[in-house]
Motif scaffolding. Structure first.
Motif, mmCIF file in Angstrom:
data_model
loop_
_atom_site.group_PDB
_atom_site.id
_atom_site.type_symbol
_atom_site.label_atom_id
_atom_site.label_comp_id
_atom_site.label_asym_id
_atom_site.label_seq_id
_atom_site.Cartn_x
_atom_site.Cartn_y
_atom_site.Cartn_z
ATOM 1 N N UNK A 255 0.975 -1.199 0.200
ATOM 2 C CA UNK A 255 0.182 0.043 0.014
ATOM 3 C C UNK A 255 0.954 1.283 0.058
ATOM 4 N N UNK A 256 0.574 2.399 -0.539
ATOM 5 C CA UNK A 256 1.233 3.580 -0.374
ATOM 6 C C UNK A 256 1.863 3.874 0.885
ATOM 7 N N UNK A 257 0.870 3.659 2.052
ATOM 8 C CA UNK A 257 1.249 4.104 3.506
ATOM 9 C C UNK A 257 2.631 2.953 3.642
ATOM 10 N N UNK A 258 2.380 1.724 3.435
ATOM 11 C CA UNK A 258 3.622 0.678 3.743
ATOM 12 C C UNK A 258 4.530 1.043 3.072
ATOM 13 N N UNK A 259 4.445 1.336 1.761
ATOM 14 C CA UNK A 259 5.762 1.568 0.592
ATOM 15 C C UNK A 259 6.462 2.681 1.127
ATOM 16 N N UNK A 260 5.820 3.833 1.697
ATOM 17 C CA UNK A 260 6.637 5.090 2.033
ATOM 18 C C UNK A 260 7.491 4.866 3.211
ATOM 19 N N UNK A 261 6.712 3.949 3.995
ATOM 20 C CA UNK A 261 7.441 3.672 5.395
ATOM 21 C C UNK A 261 8.841 2.855 4.899
ATOM 22 N N UNK A 262 8.453 1.804 4.113
ATOM 23 C CA UNK A 262 9.744 1.124 3.548
ATOM 24 C C UNK A 262 10.646 2.069 3.003
ATOM 25 N N UNK A 263 10.466 2.913 2.084
ATOM 26 C CA UNK A 263 11.316 4.185 1.617
ATOM 27 C C UNK A 263 12.226 4.825 2.639
ATOM 28 N N UNK A 264 11.327 5.327 3.894
ATOM 29 C CA UNK A 264 12.057 5.805 4.754
ATOM 30 C C UNK A 264 13.202 5.118 5.607
ATOM 31 N N UNK A 265 12.793 3.844 5.677
ATOM 32 C CA UNK A 265 13.519 2.795 6.641
ATOM 33 C C UNK A 265 14.616 2.373 5.870
ATOM 34 N N UNK A 266 14.693 2.667 4.334
ATOM 35 C CA UNK A 266 15.748 2.003 3.544
ATOM 36 C C UNK A 266 17.098 2.473 3.837
ATOM 37 N N UNK A 267 17.113 3.920 4.301
ATOM 38 C CA UNK A 267 18.265 4.550 4.433
ATOM 39 C C UNK A 267 19.114 4.635 3.440
ATOM 40 N N UNK A 268 20.423 5.012 3.602
ATOM 41 C CA UNK A 268 21.280 5.301 2.490
ATOM 42 C C UNK A 268 22.892 5.042 2.893
#
Length: 740
Positions: A255-268
């Protein structure tokens, strides 16, 4: 014959099959309006500054997956009109695009039940619409937030218009296809539209668009919501665009919310060291930060391992030369990138002769493509090896990486690939046995020129005649010299035979290079030797790579340094590819007078290695100031080579990739050259050679530089005309050696 254009009197000629250099057909410039780019692994989007794309009208716009445009149109309308742009920004870490808009002046002549009265005017800036766009896995997500600030309650239409053409990237670049596959668009359910394309390669490609909430009206090419703001002051629309290849059912994307959380957690994590550099100049820190974010975005998970894709939009795939040079530029600060590049290119090395792919055993990959045209062989780039420099650069990088890290395990794992690459250099790369590595395409469908300047017109003689092959390029001989030196170092470290033979061969190449390529009356090395061994007596930036690879004699290096930083080459922003006044000089050309940041970075590294630190700092200063004129503080693939003019920035190139990996790496290479950083694992020493800062820098703090089990954090401060080095923190036995 094409019809004449009655307005201009010029005739428009329809392009035929792909040209022999596969150049990019240009009808729309990438600099005629601001572009916004997002990328996540093999998915990338090129948007306008409204967050829309109209690919069929505006060239590169679209959502792309594996060299195919899966969505060619996406346009947002509020009250039936395009909204008014307030702000448009890609976040500093490239994770998302945020576009803020307001409504235009609206005259409502009709309205559904419950809406505002007929004939009511809605003044502009009553409604605020914010679009958040990001990519995750194989899907593009968007949140549209609509808010009412004052004014009467109302119901207002919000529209999305969309389409998918499934154009191959080479079609987008200008190639004409006489036949295409079958395309369809279907409303699957009240909240879903699916576009399907079965190509001539019999592979199914699908784009599925899902909406939340379901639109009030849904058609194959558009969706409309009647946004009710009578009892509330805000509403949200979520969209998810999922790209899939093949017939097998794919798991639903998050879902968009779950995807955005995954994006923010993915780090750099992959570029952490790059983001820790701090200087006294906030604008330079911004340039470095954008470069680090671009490199993080371009580093891609592939079936063969992590790899920095070359650039967006045209080169978002594995390129051997680009990845190797990017790794060399970053080696001093982020050596893990070099390890990944070596491993991927070892796994894709050619093992047999394939004339259509310009492949021979031991040769390193040039380019890999996964689109329909590559699969069908309409272009030769599915796995294409038509590059003369990637193979010596591969061995050169292996030697530099080992010297920097002492990682013998990785070197041992790719030693068979290094031996195969050296075999190609000696045999296939030098068929006439004269000691120089030459190129000549194996079929008329391959690239005509196969160095980094691979335009059809980039290798020529002083009178403008094109050079006839086989062609031995100046910089390639320098790379081959460095490859033999690297092979000698690695053979010795592994206890393998051949170290002395490689060292002797390197010295023989150095002697022959000075004898055949140096042109005394030019005070420079020739661009190339043609098939008759006649030198191309052209002043080119290629000569600067002889300094980078350390093949040049010191006295001749000094003369080249003076030329490259003189008025015929140096624009004020950087060093041109070809000196002003040469036969084919054109500051607007791709390779014959433009300025390329990666080219400048390699030259500056060479200038610094020969002690010409002031000249290297001048290159750094010019390119830094060029980056400040870009709204994202980003260096593009290239820009035009016009002389610097007061109160204005550099002139853009119409189809330059931005971001581009080796351009993004250039600021770090330039900074390393100015400081004079040299890490030698075997010596256990972190050396600083004659640090010299341009005027805009007073201090630099480097992150934890690791050398084996040791680590150092260093700070540099200007003290009059001197640069003082300070150890801020250290661990392990490594020594710091500063030369002044």
């Amino acid at each position: 014959m094409a019809d004449a254009d009655t307005d201009s009197g010029w005739k428009t000629i329809a392009p035929q099959s792909a040209p022999d250099d596969y150049h990019i057909e240009v009808e729309k410039s990438l600099v005629d309006q601001p572009l916004r780019t997002l990328k996540r692994d093999d998915l990338f989007g090129v948007f306008d500054n409204y967050g829309d794309f109209r690919g069929e009208e505006h060239g590169a716009h679209g959502l792309y997956f594996h060299d195919t445009r899966f969505l060619s149109r996406l346009e947002f309308r509020l009250g039936g009109k395009p909204p008014l742009l307030l702000d448009s920004v890609v976040l500093d870490d490239n994770s998302a695009l945020i576009v803020d808009t307001s409504n235009a002046d609206l005259h409502v002549s009709a309205a559904p039940a419950g809406a505002a009265p007929v004939g009511m005017e809605l003044p502009r800036e009553t409604l605020f619409a914010s679009r958040l766009k990001f990519l995750w896995e194989d899907a593009a997500y968007e949140r549209i937030l609509i808010r009412r600030f004052g004014g009467p309650g109302l119901t207002i239409p919000a529209d999305l218009r969309f389409d998918a053409d499934f154009a191959d990237l080479f079609e987008v670049r200008g190639d004409i296809r006489l036949k295409r596959g079958t395309l369809s668009a279907t409303v699957v359910d009240p909240a879903t539209v699916r576009f399907s394309y079965v190509g001539l390669d019999e592979i199914a490609r699908t784009t599925t668009i899902q909406f939340e909430p379901a639109p009030d009206e849904l058609r194959p090419l558009g969706a409309r919501w009647l946004v009710d703001l009578t009892e509330r002051d805000r509403a949200t629309i979520l969209t998810r665009v999922h790209c899939a290849i093949g017939d097998a059912p794919a798991a639903d994307p998050p879902s968009p919310i779950a995807a955005y959380r995954g994006l923010r957690r993915s780090g750099r994590k992959r570029t952490a060291a790059l983001r820790q550099v701090e200087t006294s100049n906030e604008m330079f820190d911004s340039v470095l930060g954008r470069s680090a974010a671009d490199l993080e975005m371009l580093i891609t998970k592939t079936p063969h391992g992590l790899y920095p894709y070359a650039g967006v939009p045209w080169y978002s795939t594995i390129f051997g030369r680009d990845g190797l040079i990017t790794a060399i530029e970053l080696l001093w600060i982020a050596p893990a990138i070099a390890r990944d590049v070596l491993l991927v290119l070892a796994r894709t090395q050619a093992t047999e002769v394939d004339e259509a792919a310009d492949a021979q055993p031991g040769k390193i990959l040039h380019e890999m493509r996964g689109g329909e045209m590559a699969i069908l062989g309409e272009v030769p780039f599915r796995r294409y090896y038509g590059t003369v420099d990637a193979t010596p650069l591969f061995v050169m990088l292996a030697g530099l990486y080992f010297r920097r890290t002492g990682d013998l395990e990785t070197i041992r794992s790719i030693w068979p690939n290094i031996r195969a690459a050296m075999g190609w250099i000696t045999d296939w790369g030098d068929p006439d046995g004269d000691g120089f590595v030459e190129y000549h395409r194996m079929t008329d469908r391959g690239l005509a020129n196969q160095g980094w300047k691979d335009s059809h017109d980039s290798i020529f003689h002083a009178d403008g005649r094109g050079a006839e092959g086989p062609i031995a390029l100046c910089e390639v001989q320098a790379y081959v010299f460095a490859a033999h030196e690297a092979a000698a170092l690695l053979a010795d470290a592994l206890g393998e035979p051949g170290a002395e033979a490689h060292a002797a061969k390197a010295e023989a190449i150095r002697t022959a290079f000075e004898d055949r390529f140096w042109i005394e009356e030019m005070g420079c090395y020739a661009l190339a030797l043609d098939g008759r061994k006649e030198p191309c007596r052209v002043l080119s930036s290629n000569a600067g790579h002889a300094l980078f690879a350390r093949i040049a004699a010191p006295d001749r290096a000094a003369r080249v340094a003076k030329l490259l930083t003189g008025s015929r080459f140096f624009t004020g922003w950087g060093i041109r590819t070809i000196a002003a006044g040469e036969a084919r000089y054109n500051p607007m050309s791709y390779h014959n007078g433009s300025v390329w940041p990666h080219d400048n970075a390699l030259i500056a590294m060479g200038l610094a290695r020969y002690g010409h630190k002031a000249e290297a700092a001048r290159v750094l200063h010019g390119l830094f100031e060029a980056a400040t004129y870009d709204e994202l503080h980003r260096l593009p693939e290239l820009f035009c080579g016009f002389p610097r003019r007061r109160k204005r920035g550099p002139t853009g190139y119409p189809v330059a990739c931005s971001p581009q990996a080796w351009a993004a790496a250039a600021p770090f290479a330039l900074l390393g050259a100015a400081i004079g950083v040299d890490l030698d694992h075997a010596a256990g020493a972190l050396a600083i050679d004659r640090p010299f800062f341009p005027d805009f820098l007073d201090s630099v703090r480097l992150p934890e530089l690791r050398l084996g089990s040791s680590a150092m954090t260093l700070a540099f401060h200007r003290a009059g005309q001197d640069i003082a080095a300070q150890v801020v923190a250290r661990s392990g036995p490594a020594r710091l050696v500063v030369s002044k």
